[in-house]
Design an enzyme around this catalytic site. Structure first.
Site, PDB file in Angstrom:
ATOM      1  N   ASP A 475      42.758  30.518  20.541  1.00  0.00           N
ATOM      2  CA  ASP A 475      43.105  29.105  20.380  1.00  0.00           C
ATOM      3  C   ASP A 475      44.201  28.933  19.333  1.00  0.00           C
ATOM      4  O   ASP A 475      44.443  29.825  18.501  1.00  0.00           O
ATOM      5  CB  ASP A 475      41.863  28.303  19.976  1.00  0.00           C
ATOM      6  N   ASP A 545      41.978  20.253  27.195  1.00  0.00           N
ATOM      7  CA  ASP A 545      40.725  19.906  26.522  1.00  0.00           C
ATOM      8  C   ASP A 545      40.032  18.736  27.202  1.00  0.00           C
ATOM      9  O   ASP A 545      38.881  18.428  26.871  1.00  0.00           O
ATOM     10  CB  ASP A 545      40.996  19.556  25.056  1.00  0.00           C
TER      11      ASP A 545
END
Length: 728
Positions: A475, A545
């Protein structure tokens, strides 16, 4: 097919396309890009015309000859072409003019590679390379243009290397990868914009005089714009019309610009965005500009997309999981956020295993002092207060359930409240003596520095080698600001943005070589670095997301124009959804998530028994259809739902033996209209049976008459129909 050179006319031929350029009087001109033309010299289309204020090189007396009006292959700054340019250099005498002339060419078997940069590789495809060398003889600056030709993929790649062969330092102020000139302006520009949690929305507009384009100055390719764009004729549709695609194989700042000139010609340029870009070349040094993947289709946007899907899936993605079936996983983030224990994770694993799920991924919160996003990044040590018994014990307990284990990292970031920052504050991208910007309460590590990368790499390796870890979620949750490196002198701070990306690629190359059996999924707050450059290291990237199935229809629609389904990380999440509050049936959430790598992002221990049964069915179906979904031809059958009352897409086997139709109806209507969707990619004369029924249809009927969409009760309902060729 392949590369043909005849009287310094260079024709690059693929199965259905041709790309041509010509050396004339020392200049390299662009002639043509479109359907196949044999070896015809297309420069017959050039019509000299004396245009005011468009001058000539010194040795040219013909006022109809001007670099300002001709189609050029690699334009440079300062020699009379006032349009956008690829190369801008500054020399020791203060001058900034570069006059590139043809020197030589070489044709090579196989596909070129780029040192330190991702690029398409040959694999099992037939490929050739053309290298053309241009030079400014007054400054001894050379540019080597690279062209890779993939015949069967209808793909031509572009890249270049800039070499300082002189005696003095050269400062590169711009080093774009390519230009592509058109002799008209009747083109539409398609790009893919967005924001965090709503990436890659397609936008289409006609070209106007002046500039139109997209770019990122954020240090990453970004959620806001994507380094993929299309130029197409105004009448182009999914199945009809001329379309040109450009995919930049790079993960940092980028620019894709289209300029319509005074003469109604169009120039497309692609390269590293040049804000705070200044790269120094000492004598003998070189700079390599990243690759651009070009493709052309005269059969519409759908075929152009399928060209890119195949090229990226087979000749950009690498490693074991390019072809191996990837596990169906469950991630604990939306189930627990930071609040988890080993017992909670093992409980999720046990329930997930019973439903056919194959891997548990432990997300953020397992390391350092990390109970929120205020602290801990950089301290890659297991928090044994939270993970009582340690990481190895947890992994073993998960493995005992029959599940694989994956783990989350954010290697490029650092928290101010961390032992690493307290020891090495200069490792963060900040400028001494002035305040800096935070995002998500964190700073960015200076990955342009080898010592920083080495430390983080060693810490990651120690974790990954301490237990049976088979997956990494990588990430990166903020963009770059305050870009300054303590390791570079003042006059080379313009190199930091690019050196950061080179450092990232170096890190990822070493990591994938060290752990070839670990599946690494990319992520940057979801789709903030969703580009072909990252796909060279990550065969899949968390698409967004935003896990809301209805919003994902739009996100995945835009993503499909340039990227294959096999790269799209997509999960079923809980309802009401954590980003929108919307509730959608478990069936529809599953069908939407199957247009990707497929998995779950919820607390499976809290699902109803009906939903658990649905999960079991979904996992079985995804495994059954895996090869068709991941490797089949992808068809967009509607728009993204902005105009159509439903969204439909399809996967068709390359041999046309089966197809999987997916339809999501957006809104239920009283006294509803009836809808029929046209299926694609079938054999016209073959009979297809709907799996699980006695329904049979002729392929030509399904493709021309269509399949009737049933009237569905309630919002956001869906169907999934599997057509299989019926052999009597």
């Amino acid at each position: 097919m392949g590369i043909i050179c005849k009287n310094h006319v260079f024709t690059l031929q693929t199965k259905h396309t041709a790309y041509q350029m010509k050396e004339e009087g020392g200049f390299l001109f662009h002639n043509y890009y479109g359907p196949v033309i044999g070896d015809m010299d297309m420069s017959y289309l050039v019509r000299p015309l004396d245009r005011g204020f468009s001058g000539q090189p010194q040795e040219i007396v013909d006022r109809g000859f001007s670099l300002d009006t001709r189609l050029l292959e690699y334009p440079s700054y300062g020699t009379g072409d006032y349009r956008d340019y690829c190369l801008h250099a500054a020399y020791e005498d203060g001058s900034q003019v570069t006059d590139l002339r043809f020197v030589s060419y070489e044709i090579k078997e196989g596909k070129y590679a780029l040192e330190g940069l991702p690029a398409m590789y040959q694999g099992e495809e037939k490929a050739e390379t053309l290298e053309i060398t241009l030079e400014d003889k007054y400054k001894n600056l050379q540019v080597v243009l690279y062209y890779g030709v993939f015949e069967n993929l209808d793909v031509i790649t572009r890249a270049c290397k800039i070499v300082n062969k002189g005696e003095y330092k050269v400062r590169l102020l711009r080093a774009y990868s390519m230009a592509l000139d058109f002799d008209h302006k009747e083109l539409d520009f398609l790009h893919f914009y967005g924001r965090h949690a709503m990436e890659r929305k397609m936008e289409r507009s006609s070209l106007q005089h002046g500039f139109q384009g997209v770019e990122s100055r954020r240090g990453y390719s970004s959620h806001q714009q994507n380094p993929f764009a299309v130029l197409c004729k105004p009448d182009a549709t999914e199945e009809y019309g001329w379309c040109y695609g450009a995919s930049f194989v790079y993960s940092g700042n980028f620019s894709i610009q289209a300029e319509v000139s005074q003469a109604d010609t169009t120039r497309l340029t692609v390269g590293i965005q040049d804000t705070q870009f200044e790269f120094h070349l000492e004598p003998g040094e070189c700079f390599t500009a990243p690759e651009v993947i070009l493709s052309f289709s005269d059969k519409g946007l759908g075929q152009l997309s399928r060209n890119y899907h195949k090229a990226i899936r087979n000749n950009v993605c690498r490693g074991k999981y390019k072809t191996a079936r990837r596990p169906v996983l469950i991630n604990n983030w939306e189930a627990t956020y930071f609040d988890f224990t080993p017992e909670k994770l093992v409980a999720i694993a046990k329930d997930a295993k019973e439903l056919g799920i194959e891997m548990l991924v432990m997300d953020d919160g397992w390391f350092g002092k990390r109970d929120s996003d205020f602290s801990g990044l950089g301290d890659w040590f297991v928090n044994e207060k939270k993970l009582k018994g340690g990481l190895k014990n947890l992994v073993e307990e998960v493995n005992k359930t029959g599940m694989k284990f994956g783990i989350w990292f954010e290697p490029e970031m650092i928290s101010e409240d961390s032992d690493l920052y307290r020891a090495h504050p200069d490792w963060a991208l900040t400028i001494p003596g002035r305040p800096f910007s935070r995002a998500r309460h964190q700073l960015v590590l200076d990955f342009s520095r080898e010592d920083v990368r080495t430390y983080i790499f060693d810490r990651m390796c120690e974790i990954l080698e301490s237990a049976n870890i088979e997956y990494v979620k990588w990430d990166a949750n903020r963009h770059l600001t305050d870009v300054w490196s303590a390791q570079l002198p003042a006059d080379r701070q313009g190199e930091v943005f690019h050196r950061y990306i080179l450092g990232l690629y170096d890190f990822l190359e070493k990591l994938t070589q060290r752990f070839p059996d670990i599946l690494i999924e990319g992520c940057s707050g979801g789709g903030g670095r969703f580009d072909a450059g990252m796909m060279y290291y990550h065969p899949q990237i968390w698409c967004s997301d935003d896990t809301d199935a209805i919003e994902r229809l739009e996100i995945q629609y835009g993503t499909s124009f340039g990227y294959p389904v096999s790269t799209v990380g997509s999960h079923v999440s809980v309802c009401p959804n954590h980003q929108t509050g919307r509730s959608v049936s478990m069936k529809t959430r599953g069908i939407v998530a199957m247009a990707g790598t497929f998995g779950y992002e919820l607390d499976i221990t809290k699902l109803s028994e009906d939903d658990k049964e649905m999960v079991k069915v979904q996992v079985e179906e995804f495994k059954k259809y895996y090869d068709l979904i991941q490797n089949g031809d992808y068809y967009r059958l509607t728009d993204d739902g902005s105009k159509s009352p439903y969204v439909a897409w399809e996967f068709a086997a390359e041999d046309q033996s089966e197809a999987l139709l997916n339809v999501v109806v957006l809104r239920a209507k009283a006294n509803p209209m009836l809808h029929t969707v046209l299926v694609k990619g079938l054999k016209p004369d073959a009979i297809y049976r709907v799996e699980g029924t006695e329904e049979e249809y002729l392929g030509s009927a399904l493709m021309n008459g269509g399949y009737p969409v049933p009237v569905l009760w309630d919002d956001y309902q869906s169907i999934q129909v599997h057509f299989v060729e019926f052999l009597h």
